[in-house]
Design a protein around this motif. Sequence first.
Motif, short mmCIF file in Angstrom:
data_model
loop_
_atom_site.label_atom_id
_atom_site.label_comp_id
_atom_site.label_asym_id
_atom_site.label_seq_id
_atom_site.Cartn_x
_atom_site.Cartn_y
_atom_site.Cartn_z
N GLN A 67 0.83 -1.21 0.00
CA GLN A 67 0.00 0.00 0.00
C GLN A 67 0.86 1.26 0.00
O GLN A 67 0.54 2.23 -0.68
CB GLN A 67 -0.91 0.01 1.23
N LYS A 68 1.95 1.26 0.76
CA LYS A 68 2.80 2.46 0.78
C LYS A 68 3.38 2.72 -0.61
O LYS A 68 3.58 3.87 -0.99
CB LYS A 68 3.95 2.30 1.79
N ILE A 69 3.66 1.67 -1.37
CA ILE A 69 4.22 1.90 -2.70
C ILE A 69 3.12 2.23 -3.72
O ILE A 69 3.21 3.21 -4.44
CB ILE A 69 5.02 0.67 -3.17
N PHE A 70 2.08 1.40 -3.75
CA PHE A 70 1.16 1.45 -4.90
C PHE A 70 -0.21 2.06 -4.63
O PHE A 70 -0.99 2.20 -5.57
CB PHE A 70 0.96 0.04 -5.47
N ALA A 71 -0.57 2.41 -3.38
CA ALA A 71 -1.93 2.88 -3.12
C ALA A 71 -2.27 4.08 -4.00
O ALA A 71 -1.41 4.91 -4.32
CB ALA A 71 -2.08 3.25 -1.65
N ALA A 72 -3.54 4.16 -4.40
CA ALA A 72 -3.94 5.21 -5.34
C ALA A 72 -4.02 6.58 -4.66
O ALA A 72 -3.88 7.61 -5.32
CB ALA A 72 -5.30 4.85 -5.94
N SER A 73 -4.23 6.60 -3.32
CA SER A 73 -4.35 7.88 -2.64
C SER A 73 -2.97 8.51 -2.48
O SER A 73 -2.05 7.87 -1.97
CB SER A 73 -4.99 7.67 -1.26
#
Lengths: 70, 705
Positions: free
Chosen positions: B617-623
Amino acid sequence: MRTDGRADGRTGGHWGRFLSGFKRIVGMPDYPGYLQHMAERHPGCSVLSERAYFEAQVNARYGNGASRCC
Amino acid sequence: MDWRRYGPASGAASRPDLEQPDTEPYIKPMNRTLWVLVSAVGASAWGVIALNRGETISAAWLVLAAVGTYLVGYRFYSRFLATKVFGLDARATPAERLNNGRDYCPTTKWVLFGHHFAAIAGAGPLVGPVLAAQFGWLPSTIWIVFGVVLGGAVQDFVILFGSMRRDGKSLGQMAKDEIGPVTGLFAMIAILAIMVILLAVLALVVTNALKDSPWGIFSILCTIPIALGMGIWMRIIRPGKTIEATVAGIILLGVALVGGRYVALSPSLAPMFTHGGLTIAWGLMVYGFIASVLPVWLLLAPRDYLSTFMKIGTIVLLAVGILIVMPPLQMPALTRFIDGTGPVFAGKLFPFAFITIACGAISGFHALVSSGTTPKMIRREADARLIGYGGMLTESFVAIMALCAAAALDPGIYFSINAPLAALGGTVESAAAQIRQWGFTVTPEQLTALAASVGERSLLGRVGGAPSLAVGMAHIFSGAFGAHLMGLWYHFAIMFEALFILTTLDAGTRVGRFMLQEFLGHIWKPLGRTSWYPSNLLASGLITAAWGYFLVQGVLDPLGGINSLWPLFGISNQLLAAVALCVGTTLIIKAGKKRYAWVTILPLAWLLTVTITAGWQKIFAASPRLGFLSHARSIAEKIAAGTQDPVAGARLIWNDRLDAALAGVFMIIVVALVIASVREWLAVISGRKPAVVKETPFVESAYAN
């Protein structure tokens, strides 16, 4: 080889024991404990002076990087 | 308390006076009553916590629930680990066999417990729970208590046990010996990278606590000459007299603390000690570099004595304070920010509560201590249970106390300190308005009065956890030991945290330097010589530059830096714990105990789930608030639209990509390690490889009691 449970450098007396325990918790060199160890385990060997022992202990504990936590 | 039995002897040793781990759990009737009572108290405390949702409850219930669970976990689970899984027995420990009166030295178990606890406790368990309090106190409490009983303490115990059976070998060496040489190398690289992130984030915590605070800066600066004076005293003036030097040092620290107040009030002195974040960051780098190349007796050793003493003293004081005041928990049990919109850091409850709490529940760094000095000092094998498992339970208790201190604050105040300035705006009015929007009430007057009461101009946006913890501690201390001293208690707490973070900067830079020199030695031999000064300067400079880079970027970050650095630290720390659990599982399987391997595999599986999810999530999250790459994209769009300065924007984009790459590297290393470990386990289980552990051979202990 028996050291009667006193191999941890406790010298006699409550105050001596308290100081020895305190030093070990904080990680300080414990010279009386070292003298007792030498007397019990290596009688007749030459012992380090208090200053030399302090230097050796501090270098051993911190010299190659003390393990430390977050 | 010592709950072991003197059961029938089994195995190689059969002397009746030797203590034998029993084969069957056996509880005396009187003890059974006691344990029913302990369990009942713990369970009812959890019951109160569960049933009083929506009402304010006292911190005492959290403390009771935690302590009850720790006692039951220690009595039953750690005993199961000690007797069934590890098979602690009457063999002589490295301390007994190799006793040299120095590093190998049998030490009474309670003294060693104190020593080990002092070595594992640091800023992590204090800061993590404070930051995670943005989700409310309930999720953190559950994870801190159950995470430690089933995961963190197991990890510390298994590594301590493994190292103790191998003459005190380090985690990296055990990984190399038991899993494979490539694994050992990967573990070393991971440890080095994690060290850099740890130092950067801790330095950032100190920077945020000290910026524009003349009182804080003055008292912290004073610790340097005090430590130097102690060092000269202990080595030159009165060699070896550590106690008297430390007592004098502590008195001088008190003087510096009180003196800071007058500096802050003086119109001529205050400006000299008022500095912005960037100046402090550079100061910390210069300090870290110089300190790490000075002889250890001059600065590191005396500073370590001071900070260890302060650490133990303050933690005891905090426990007493909480028991006296029993502060009500003002923070809700759960806040609306579990949906991931929290101002302190981005991300939902799962996985980020677990990442943020870090050291209080499970900490990979403890594996380094558990395979460092402690295993060489254990007197009898059975002591490892109290020291390894019990030591970590105590650390978890520190985390519970930090959580209580933060949750006892008014939530409005908590968010005014921990939300970044960019969100709060620069004035107490804008901050109060923003906090009202988040659903908490606080007036501008309250914020001004709070800052004045602790002797600061403003506490708005002091992210990093330390200042809000200090306010919480000051509330508790002044409630327990005298009001009207808020300012003194606040700065005492700041000094206490800064003192041991600075010690960590020094020691950590040194550890990093030695590891780097080991690598560099493979490239060019002289660089590996730790006695060669130019090589030391180069390696120390490189390590300082590495953490200093992340520190400066954190200071310049408009969101306060903690938002991106703390999760990165949490992920790396939990991944190091995963490495330790891989090694632990390998030890258990190779010892022929595969039916018990779940004790480390279950926490390992949970950690991997949490950290890989969080890393992803830290790399790829959309936000853009959460994901590094989408944040970089949003900055690029702003530059294109002309709303962002292109130079600063390019720097932010580069940092986002660097952070993303680092998170990616951590994940790849750990996945590779897990694959290598699982292959080794399968080889042993299927019989393709003999189940042989590389333990030192059995020698019977001479310690009868």
